[in-house]
Write a protein that holds these residues in place. Structure first.
Motif, PDB file in Angstrom:
ATOM      1  N   VAL A   1       0.830  -1.211   0.000  1.00  0.00           N
ATOM      2  CA  VAL A   1       0.000   0.000   0.000  1.00  0.00           C
ATOM      3  C   VAL A   1       0.862   1.258   0.000  1.00  0.00           C
ATOM      4  N   LEU A   2       1.978   1.232   0.711  1.00  0.00           N
ATOM      5  CA  LEU A   2       2.859   2.400   0.764  1.00  0.00           C
ATOM      6  C   LEU A   2       3.350   2.822  -0.619  1.00  0.00           C
ATOM      7  N   GLN A   3       3.383   1.897  -1.540  1.00  0.00           N
ATOM      8  CA  GLN A   3       3.886   2.203  -2.881  1.00  0.00           C
ATOM      9  C   GLN A   3       2.831   2.852  -3.769  1.00  0.00           C
ATOM     10  N   ILE A   4       1.595   2.888  -3.321  1.00  0.00           N
ATOM     11  CA  ILE A   4       0.512   3.532  -4.067  1.00  0.00           C
ATOM     12  C   ILE A   4       0.253   4.871  -3.375  1.00  0.00           C
ATOM     13  N   ILE A   5       1.038   5.862  -3.718  1.00  0.00           N
ATOM     14  CA  ILE A   5       1.157   7.109  -2.956  1.00  0.00           C
ATOM     15  C   ILE A   5      -0.155   7.885  -2.773  1.00  0.00           C
ATOM     16  N   GLU A   6      -0.844   8.230  -3.834  1.00  0.00           N
ATOM     17  CA  GLU A   6      -2.017   9.103  -3.697  1.00  0.00           C
ATOM     18  C   GLU A   6      -3.136   8.477  -2.864  1.00  0.00           C
ATOM     19  N   PRO A   7      -3.570   7.235  -3.164  1.00  0.00           N
ATOM     20  CA  PRO A   7      -4.615   6.649  -2.309  1.00  0.00           C
ATOM     21  C   PRO A   7      -4.142   6.438  -0.868  1.00  0.00           C
ATOM     22  N   ASN A   8      -2.875   6.104  -0.681  1.00  0.00           N
ATOM     23  CA  ASN A   8      -2.341   5.905   0.665  1.00  0.00           C
ATOM     24  C   ASN A   8      -2.359   7.211   1.457  1.00  0.00           C
ATOM     25  N   THR A   9      -1.992   8.307   0.816  1.00  0.00           N
ATOM     26  CA  THR A   9      -2.009   9.610   1.482  1.00  0.00           C
ATOM     27  C   THR A   9      -3.432   9.985   1.882  1.00  0.00           C
ATOM     28  N   ALA A  10      -4.385   9.789   0.984  1.00  0.00           N
ATOM     29  CA  ALA A  10      -5.781  10.111   1.273  1.00  0.00           C
ATOM     30  C   ALA A  10      -6.320   9.239   2.408  1.00  0.00           C
ATOM     31  N   ALA A  11      -6.027   7.952   2.371  1.00  0.00           N
ATOM     32  CA  ALA A  11      -6.499   7.035   3.421  1.00  0.00           C
ATOM     33  C   ALA A  11      -5.875   7.384   4.771  1.00  0.00           C
ATOM     34  N   SER A  12      -4.592   7.742   4.764  1.00  0.00           N
ATOM     35  CA  SER A  12      -3.920   8.139   6.005  1.00  0.00           C
ATOM     36  C   SER A  12      -4.604   9.345   6.628  1.00  0.00           C
ATOM     37  N   LYS A  13      -4.869  10.341   5.801  1.00  0.00           N
ATOM     38  CA  LYS A  13      -5.491  11.567   6.308  1.00  0.00           C
ATOM     39  C   LYS A  13      -6.908  11.300   6.802  1.00  0.00           C
ATOM     40  N   GLU A  14      -7.621  10.408   6.129  1.00  0.00           N
ATOM     41  CA  GLU A  14      -8.988  10.100   6.545  1.00  0.00           C
ATOM     42  C   GLU A  14      -9.022   9.338   7.871  1.00  0.00           C
ATOM     43  N   THR A  15      -8.140   8.368   8.038  1.00  0.00           N
ATOM     44  CA  THR A  15      -8.194   7.541   9.243  1.00  0.00           C
ATOM     45  C   THR A  15      -7.389   8.110  10.409  1.00  0.00           C
ATOM     46  N   ALA A  16      -6.243   8.722  10.131  1.00  0.00           N
ATOM     47  CA  ALA A  16      -5.387   9.213  11.211  1.00  0.00           C
ATOM     48  C   ALA A  16      -5.385  10.731  11.348  1.00  0.00           C
ATOM     49  N   GLY A  17      -5.911  11.420  10.341  1.00  0.00           N
ATOM     50  CA  GLY A  17      -5.922  12.876  10.391  1.00  0.00           C
ATOM     51  C   GLY A  17      -4.656  13.505   9.838  1.00  0.00           C
ATOM     52  N   HIS A  18      -3.693  12.679   9.456  1.00  0.00           N
ATOM     53  CA  HIS A  18      -2.429  13.156   8.902  1.00  0.00           C
ATOM     54  C   HIS A  18      -1.780  12.007   8.144  1.00  0.00           C
ATOM     55  N   TYR A  19      -0.763  12.329   7.380  1.00  0.00           N
ATOM     56  CA  TYR A  19      -0.045  11.279   6.655  1.00  0.00           C
ATOM     57  C   TYR A  19       0.675  10.378   7.653  1.00  0.00           C
ATOM     58  N   VAL A  20       0.528   9.084   7.493  1.00  0.00           N
ATOM     59  CA  VAL A  20       1.175   8.121   8.370  1.00  0.00           C
ATOM     60  C   VAL A  20       2.488   7.692   7.723  1.00  0.00           C
ATOM     61  N   HIS A  21       3.593   8.137   8.291  1.00  0.00           N
ATOM     62  CA  HIS A  21       4.910   7.807   7.764  1.00  0.00           C
ATOM     63  C   HIS A  21       5.303   6.397   8.169  1.00  0.00           C
ATOM     64  N   HIS A  22       6.144   5.803   7.378  1.00  0.00           N
ATOM     65  CA  HIS A  22       6.646   4.461   7.685  1.00  0.00           C
ATOM     66  C   HIS A  22       7.981   4.618   8.402  1.00  0.00           C
ATOM     67  N   ARG A  23       7.936   4.457   9.707  1.00  0.00           N
ATOM     68  CA  ARG A  23       9.140   4.528  10.530  1.00  0.00           C
ATOM     69  C   ARG A  23       9.208   3.253  11.359  1.00  0.00           C
ATOM     70  N   PRO A  24       9.670   2.174  10.745  1.00  0.00           N
ATOM     71  CA  PRO A  24       9.655   0.892  11.447  1.00  0.00           C
ATOM     72  C   PRO A  24      10.589   0.855  12.648  1.00  0.00           C
ATOM     73  N   ILE A  25      10.085   0.266  13.707  1.00  0.00           N
ATOM     74  CA  ILE A  25      10.867   0.090  14.921  1.00  0.00           C
ATOM     75  C   ILE A  25      10.546  -1.295  15.477  1.00  0.00           C
ATOM     76  N   LEU A  26      11.340  -1.751  16.388  1.00  0.00           N
ATOM     77  CA  LEU A  26      11.073  -2.985  17.113  1.00  0.00           C
ATOM     78  C   LEU A  26      11.142  -2.634  18.593  1.00  0.00           C
ATOM     79  N   THR A  27       9.991  -2.662  19.242  1.00  0.00           N
ATOM     80  CA  THR A  27       9.921  -2.256  20.643  1.00  0.00           C
ATOM     81  C   THR A  27       9.879  -3.475  21.557  1.00  0.00           C
ATOM     82  N   LYS A  28      10.088  -3.222  22.835  1.00  0.00           N
ATOM     83  CA  LYS A  28       9.974  -4.289  23.834  1.00  0.00           C
ATOM     84  C   LYS A  28       8.553  -4.848  23.827  1.00  0.00           C
ATOM     85  N   ALA A  29       7.563  -3.968  23.680  1.00  0.00           N
ATOM     86  CA  ALA A  29       6.163  -4.401  23.651  1.00  0.00           C
ATOM     87  C   ALA A  29       5.880  -5.305  22.452  1.00  0.00           C
TER      88      ALA A  29
END
Length: 95
Positions: free
Chosen positions: A24-52
């Motif tokens: 989905v990240l590779q389909i920029i325009e629909p991904n940007t629109a969906a991010s803004k609709e669901t999260a209110g802003h663009y959701v960046h891909h910043r992968p991490i590995l947490t203790k949780a």
């Protein structure tokens, strides 16, 4: 089970969900629109590995967060352990 509202937490994905997320990240325009609709802003891909993520807590919080607004959680894809596509604390470009 969600943490107290003032306590931040990371949602996590399973391996099948991560594969779809990367597609989905590779389909920029629909991904940007969906991010803004669901999260209110663009959701960046910043992968991490947490203790949780490592101890299973993150996937429990993720399931609860998905059910909170009455989303249907398909355990065929969301069952299993949380995964990160990157090693712990990967470098982030531009930081």
């Amino acid at each position: 089970m969600l943490p107290p509202t003032d306590e931040p937490y990371q949602v996590a994905q399973t391996q099948p969900v991560d594969a779809v997320w990367h597609a989905v990240l590779q389909i920029i325009e629909p991904n940007t629109a969906a991010s803004k609709e669901t999260a209110g802003h663009y959701v960046h891909h910043r992968p991490i590995l947490t203790k949780a993520m490592q101890d299973g807590t993150a996937i429990t919080y993720t399931h609860a967060a998905l059910r909170e607004p009455s989303y249907r959680v398909d355990l065929e894809f969301w069952g299993g352990e949380a995964r990160s596509c990157c090693p712990p604390n990967p470098p982030h470009p531009g930081k």
